[in-house]
Design a protein around this motif. Structure first.
Motif, short mmCIF file in Angstrom:
data_model
loop_
_atom_site.label_atom_id
_atom_site.label_comp_id
_atom_site.label_asym_id
_atom_site.label_seq_id
_atom_site.Cartn_x
_atom_site.Cartn_y
_atom_site.Cartn_z
N ARG A 138 43.83 34.85 37.17
CA ARG A 138 44.12 34.30 38.39
C ARG A 138 45.23 35.27 39.14
NH1 ARG A 138 43.57 29.51 35.52
NH2 ARG A 138 45.90 29.41 35.01
N ARG A 139 46.13 35.72 38.27
CA ARG A 139 47.07 36.88 38.74
C ARG A 139 46.32 38.01 39.18
NH1 ARG A 139 52.04 38.13 40.77
NH2 ARG A 139 52.60 40.15 40.31
N LEU A 140 45.31 38.41 38.81
CA LEU A 140 44.52 39.51 39.09
C LEU A 140 43.48 39.57 40.18
CD1 LEU A 140 43.99 41.19 35.67
CD2 LEU A 140 45.40 42.13 37.48
N GLU A 141 43.21 38.24 40.65
CA GLU A 141 42.23 37.92 41.67
C GLU A 141 42.97 38.44 42.97
OE1 GLU A 141 41.67 33.91 41.94
OE2 GLU A 141 40.42 33.77 40.10
N GLY A 142 42.22 39.44 43.58
CA GLY A 142 42.37 40.28 44.68
C GLY A 142 43.64 41.24 44.40
N ARG A 143 43.85 41.58 43.25
CA ARG A 143 44.91 42.59 43.13
C ARG A 143 44.34 43.70 42.19
NH1 ARG A 143 50.31 40.93 43.49
NH2 ARG A 143 50.97 42.66 41.89
N GLU A 144 44.80 44.95 42.27
CA GLU A 144 44.31 46.10 41.51
C GLU A 144 45.19 46.27 40.22
OE1 GLU A 144 43.35 50.89 41.93
OE2 GLU A 144 44.40 49.71 43.45
#
Length: 221
Positions: A138-144
């Motif tokens: 969830r932290r990495l959704e939409g994040r590189e």
């Protein structure tokens, strides 16, 4: 600097960080089953616990424990920007290093990789994977990356997630994690470090198949 490592163990994260920083360092492979270096030296004379990574710095001093080693590399090479400089950013980095080391590395993957662990222990560890890996996904959704840019925490997370290939953990369950792992594998420093250590790991498996000692890649700091 000299890095004592075992192929594809958690010491891979330090190799990635050193490559990312363009640092000059030497690398010494350790057989974690015999606690001997590739030159035949007794690794326990270097680090009494026989764990990697172990980083030798000036004066022959040895620094161990993955989170500490990674943060030293980031501190030594600030131009690589492997760690935030502001207090909150550094606290976030430490949060991720602690989480990866305790909740993923030790709590989930280590029992699954340990051939001596009872089936009940493995089942217990696997049952904890969904909540913990789901939180990271969830932290990495939409994040590189975990933070605003690539950091030593990403080097460590990639290394740990890579162990999914030899455990029942299926990263496809969390598409954001699978995409993150694939994305980092395409990064030059990661690709280089992984390819070099994978080749050594394959050779290690060959030695093991012939009855020679092989390193236990999961016996790491």
């Amino acid at each position: 600097m000299k890095l004592y490592f075992s192929p594809l163990a958690c010491s891979l994260a330090t190799r990635i960080a050193l490559y990312e920083a363009g640092a000059e360092a030497s690398y010494v492979e350790v057989d974690l089953k015999t606690n001997r270096t590739e030159e035949g030296a007794d690794f326990r004379a270097i680090h009494p616990l026989g764990l990697v990574p172990a980083l030798e710095i000036e004066g022959g001093e040895i620094l161990a424990e993955n989170a500490a080693v990674l943060q030293l590399v980031a501190e030594r090479f600030p131009e690589a920007e492997l760690a935030p400089r502001d207090p909150l950013g550094r606290a976030r980095l430490q949060q991720w290093l602690c989480f990866i080391g305790t909740e993923l590395h030790k709590a989930i993957y280590l029992p699954l990789l340990d051939e001596a662990a009872p089936a009940e222990v493995k089942a217990y560890a696997l049952a904890r994977a969904d909540a913990r890996l789901g939180w990271v996904a969830r932290r990495l959704e939409g994040r590189e990356f975990l933070l605003d840019r690539f950091s030593v925490a990403d080097a460590y997370l990639f290394t740990v997630l890579n162990w999914s290939q030899v455990t029942p953990v299926d990263l496809k369950t969390w598409p954001a994690l699978a995409a993150y792992h694939a994305r980092l594998l395409a990064r030059p420093s990661v690709a280089r470090a992984f390819a070099e250590e994978r080749a050594r790991y394959v050779r290690e498996l060959g030695r093991h198949a012939k009855g020679a000692p092989a390193a236990a890649g999961h016996a790491t700091a």
